[in-house]
Design an enzyme around this catalytic site. Structure first.
Site, PDB file in Angstrom:
ATOM      1  N   CYS A 151      21.395 -52.266 -53.321  1.00  0.00           N
ATOM      2  CA  CYS A 151      20.423 -52.739 -54.508  1.00  0.00           C
ATOM      3  C   CYS A 151      20.554 -51.798 -55.534  1.00  0.00           C
ATOM      4  CB  CYS A 151      19.094 -52.569 -54.048  1.00  0.00           C
ATOM      5  SG  CYS A 151      17.940 -53.360 -55.467  1.00  0.00           S
ATOM      6  N   HIS A 153      17.947 -62.357 -53.125  1.00  0.00           N
ATOM      7  CA  HIS A 153      17.884 -60.893 -53.273  1.00  0.00           C
ATOM      8  C   HIS A 153      16.862 -60.810 -54.546  1.00  0.00           C
ATOM      9  CE1 HIS A 153      19.129 -56.584 -52.965  1.00  0.00           C
ATOM     10  NE2 HIS A 153      18.929 -56.746 -54.115  1.00  0.00           N
ATOM     11  N   GLU A 154      17.082 -61.382 -55.341  1.00  0.00           N
ATOM     12  CA  GLU A 154      16.265 -61.062 -56.776  1.00  0.00           C
ATOM     13  C   GLU A 154      14.952 -61.512 -56.603  1.00  0.00           C
ATOM     14  OE1 GLU A 154      19.571 -59.039 -57.944  1.00  0.00           O
ATOM     15  OE2 GLU A 154      17.596 -58.927 -58.846  1.00  0.00           O
ATOM     16  N   HIS A 207      12.482 -59.296 -54.939  1.00  0.00           N
ATOM     17  CA  HIS A 207      11.909 -58.373 -56.135  1.00  0.00           C
ATOM     18  C   HIS A 207      10.693 -58.989 -56.710  1.00  0.00           C
ATOM     19  CE1 HIS A 207      14.665 -55.006 -56.022  1.00  0.00           C
ATOM     20  NE2 HIS A 207      15.597 -55.922 -55.967  1.00  0.00           N
TER      21      HIS A 207
END
Length: 264
Positions: A183, A225-226, A229
């Site tokens: 990341c 993955h995003e 966040h």
């Protein structure tokens, strides 16, 4: 993923015993999990040998191919000041990476100034400058449910740019795979992360229109993955115990550098 296929046939006639008839089809989709999947992630490369025949007179050379896609096109970098924006990638343990992220209102999308459109454009500037393929708003200190990505990580391939407003995953595949991720907010580290192979997504575009998508493979991994966040999660939360121990010294270094007030 990259693929290499080779086909060859040796005629039975002796006149052809020293001749090779081959066709090699090579495909490699290049972008990519450095560790980035602004998110950014990465995977080391491996060497893949092409097929060989049993005859000593016929063989194919070795070709070096990436073992999987990466979350950045190359090793991620810290670009410092990025022309055209004041946004910067925040490093762990900045509190914004763990803070709640609010939904974006219709007024922010269609009102005067179209603030979200401007933010998205600047996020792409930062993403490309870091060699990433994806970026979530909290990574640049904006705690809103907004993400951008380009699976190729190439500004010249702008047709592949994706902007997701208020996204949510409505269905995950039971089938999973494991790839190494990293990341941009965690420089110089990474680890194996298990993700669903496909997902179904609902979101809005910059005009507020609702959209539904199904993502598979590499794009599904970037999205997941995003999306983490936006829920205040980071990739290290998904590492195995051994994976976490491996990078803990580097995490401790980031914590010490940040000082008081970090959100672990």
């Amino acid at each position: 993923p990259s693929c290499l296929t080779a086909t060859h046939r040796m005629p039975s006639s002796n006149s052809y015993t020293n001749r090779m008839a081959s066709a090699i089809a090579f495909c490699a989709v290049a972008a990519t999990s450095r560790r980035a999947m602004v998110s950014a992630f990465s995977v080391p490369s491996t060497t893949m040998a092409a097929a060989r025949t049993s005859s000593s007179s016929v063989s194919f050379p070795q070709i070096s191919l990436p073992s999987s896609r990466l979350f950045s096109t190359t090793e991620e970098v810290d670009p410092g000041v990025v022309e055209g924006t004041d946004l910067r990638v925040l490093k762990y343990p900045h509190p914004s990476l763990r803070a709640p992220n609010v939904e974006i209102t219709d007024d922010e999308l269609t009102g005067p100034g179209c603030e979200i459109s401007k933010i998205a454009k600047e996020m792409f500037l930062v993403m490309y400058a870091t060699n990433g393929v994806g970026l979530a708003a909290p990574q640049v200190g904006i705690n809103k449910r907004l993400m951008v990505y380009n699976e190729h990580g190439d500004a010249k391939k702008w047709m592949s740019e994706v902007i997701m407003v208020n996204p949510k995953i409505v269905e995950y595949s039971e089938a999973t795979d494991v790839e190494q991720e990293g990341c941009l907010s965690f420089p110089d580290m990474g680890g194996d992360v298990e993700r669903s192979k496909w997902i179904k997504v609902e979101a809005q575009n910059l005009k507020g229109k609702k959209i539904k998508k199904k993502f598979r493979g590499w794009e599904a991994r970037i999205f997941q993955h995003e999306y983490d966040h936006l829920d205040g999660k980071v990739y290290i939360d998904r590492l195995t115990e051994d994976g976490r121990k491996e990078i803990q010294p580097k995490l401790d270094g980031l914590i010490d550098a940040f000082g008081e007030g970090g959100a672990l």
